[in-house]
Enzyme design. Structure first.
Site, PDB file in Angstrom:
ATOM      1  N   HIS A  60       0.845  -1.227   0.155  1.00  0.00           N
ATOM      2  CA  HIS A  60      -0.072  -0.025   0.056  1.00  0.00           C
ATOM      3  C   HIS A  60       0.709   1.235   0.031  1.00  0.00           C
ATOM      4  O   HIS A  60       0.538   2.302  -0.813  1.00  0.00           O
ATOM      5  CB  HIS A  60      -0.662   0.035   1.214  1.00  0.00           C
ATOM      6  CG  HIS A  60      -1.802  -0.950   1.364  1.00  0.00           C
ATOM      7  ND1 HIS A  60      -1.856  -1.878   2.456  1.00  0.00           N
ATOM      8  CD2 HIS A  60      -2.860  -1.362   0.818  1.00  0.00           C
ATOM      9  CE1 HIS A  60      -2.746  -2.870   2.310  1.00  0.00           C
ATOM     10  NE2 HIS A  60      -3.529  -2.406   1.203  1.00  0.00           N
ATOM     11  N   LYS A  84      -1.283  -7.238  -8.056  1.00  0.00           N
ATOM     12  CA  LYS A  84      -1.435  -8.584  -7.327  1.00  0.00           C
ATOM     13  C   LYS A  84      -3.080  -9.121  -7.531  1.00  0.00           C
ATOM     14  O   LYS A  84      -3.172 -10.146  -7.984  1.00  0.00           O
ATOM     15  CB  LYS A  84      -1.133  -8.348  -5.794  1.00  0.00           C
ATOM     16  CG  LYS A  84      -1.264  -9.887  -5.230  1.00  0.00           C
ATOM     17  CD  LYS A  84      -0.911  -9.712  -3.887  1.00  0.00           C
ATOM     18  CE  LYS A  84      -1.257 -10.884  -2.756  1.00  0.00           C
ATOM     19  NZ  LYS A  84      -2.806 -10.369  -2.832  1.00  0.00           N
ATOM     20  N   LEU A 132       3.127  -9.246  -0.711  1.00  0.00           N
ATOM     21  CA  LEU A 132       2.448  -8.628   0.351  1.00  0.00           C
ATOM     22  C   LEU A 132       1.039  -8.720   0.222  1.00  0.00           C
ATOM     23  O   LEU A 132       0.713  -8.336  -0.936  1.00  0.00           O
ATOM     24  CB  LEU A 132       3.073  -7.469   0.737  1.00  0.00           C
ATOM     25  CG  LEU A 132       4.515  -7.189   0.813  1.00  0.00           C
ATOM     26  CD1 LEU A 132       4.875  -5.594   1.332  1.00  0.00           C
ATOM     27  CD2 LEU A 132       5.064  -8.081   1.669  1.00  0.00           C
TER      28      LEU A 132
END
Ligand code: PAF
Length: 275
Positions: A34, A146, A181
């Site tokens: 993020h 992702k 992540l």
């Protein structure tokens, strides 16, 4: 940094600011993935807005809505340090009506792969993202690769609904051992985390095969499955699609995405590489 809780408060906060707006929608539990989106938004825009909203409509019955990690105070600090101007943390009631108009994911692209395993998930994602884009009216909105299928569908929505926002795809951020992540990685035990590396390993295996000239998707997927089945508890899918999200038989360099989704323990993980 201003923290606002409703669409109206956000619109008021925006009135005092001018220039291009970069928007990063999130469900919180912020990690380096993020932060990389926020940094990019910071570099490319005058104003940065981040939203944190665990959107109930994109979770299916029995999924992890109730246990989804919530770390509001830590997230606020991260946003402040990253130079966010407005942090939008709406309540559920301020975002949804009882009997509201719904948007549906496209019947083909929205119901394959993730959409097949989680039917209705993308309806909820598109519903909330459309609301968030309408509230924040950003110049650019940043999404990680992702969630490749989510990114493809949001890009399509922006086009189909003539939205005035550029959808910016951003690179996947990985831990040093290769694990992509995800806020859900916190669910993994030590042993599960080790086994979860099988996802990125299977994708590396695929990209090595392609680098050596193997373009046959059946063969590549076969090798990936072998690697994954040794480690994961349930393999949801291995797939090779083009950037339009159509399954392909032969890897098209520069136009392919290789994806894997699997459960390790009770945690569902997804990962992919763009070739
Ligand atoms: O990718 C996510 O975190 C969510 O799906 C999003 C885009 C913030 C919508 O709730």
């Amino acid at each position: 940094m201003q923290v606002v809780r409703s669409a109206q408060e956000l619109k008021n906060a925006k009135k005092n600011l001018s220039g291009t707006v970069g928007f990063v929608p999130t469900m919180g539990a912020l990690h380096d993935g993020h932060i990389s989106l926020i940094k990019r938004a910071r570099q490319e825009n005058d104003i940065v807005i981040v939203s944190i909203f665990v959107n109930p409509t994109q979770f299916l019955e029995g999924e992890d809505l109730d246990k989804y990690p919530r770390r509001d105070e830590a997230d606020k600090k991260i946003c402040e340090l990253a130079g966010v101007d407005i942090l939008f943390m709406p309540t559920i009631d301020s975002m949804y009506n009882q009997d509201e108009l719904k948007i549906s994911a496209p019947k083909v692209r929205g119901y394959i792969l993730e959409g097949a395993k989680r039917p209705g998930h993308f309806d909820g994602v598109l519903q909330v993202v459309l609301k968030l884009l309408n509230i924040t009216t950003p110049t650019r909105a940043y999404f990680g690769k992702k969630d490749a299928q989510q990114l493809a569908l949001i890009t399509q929505m922006a086009k189909d609904y003539f939205l005035d926002t550029e959808i910016v795809p951003c690179e996947i951020v990985r831990d040093s051992d290769g694990l992509a992540l995800s806020s859900r990685n916190v669910y993994l035990s030590e042993d599960e985390r080790k086994r979860a590396l099988s996802l990125s390993r299977s994708l590396k295996l695929a990209s090595d095969m392609v680098a050596k000239g193997e373009l046959n998707c059946k063969k590549i997927k076969g090798q990936m499955r072998q690697e994954l089945l040794k480690n994961v508890d349930k393999l949801d899918y291995v797939a090779i699609v083009n950037r339009e999200f159509k399954e392909i038989d032969k890897v098209e360099i520069g136009n392919s995405i290789i994806l894997a989704a699997a459960f390790v323990g009770t945690t569902r993980l997804i990962d992919n590489i763009w070739l």
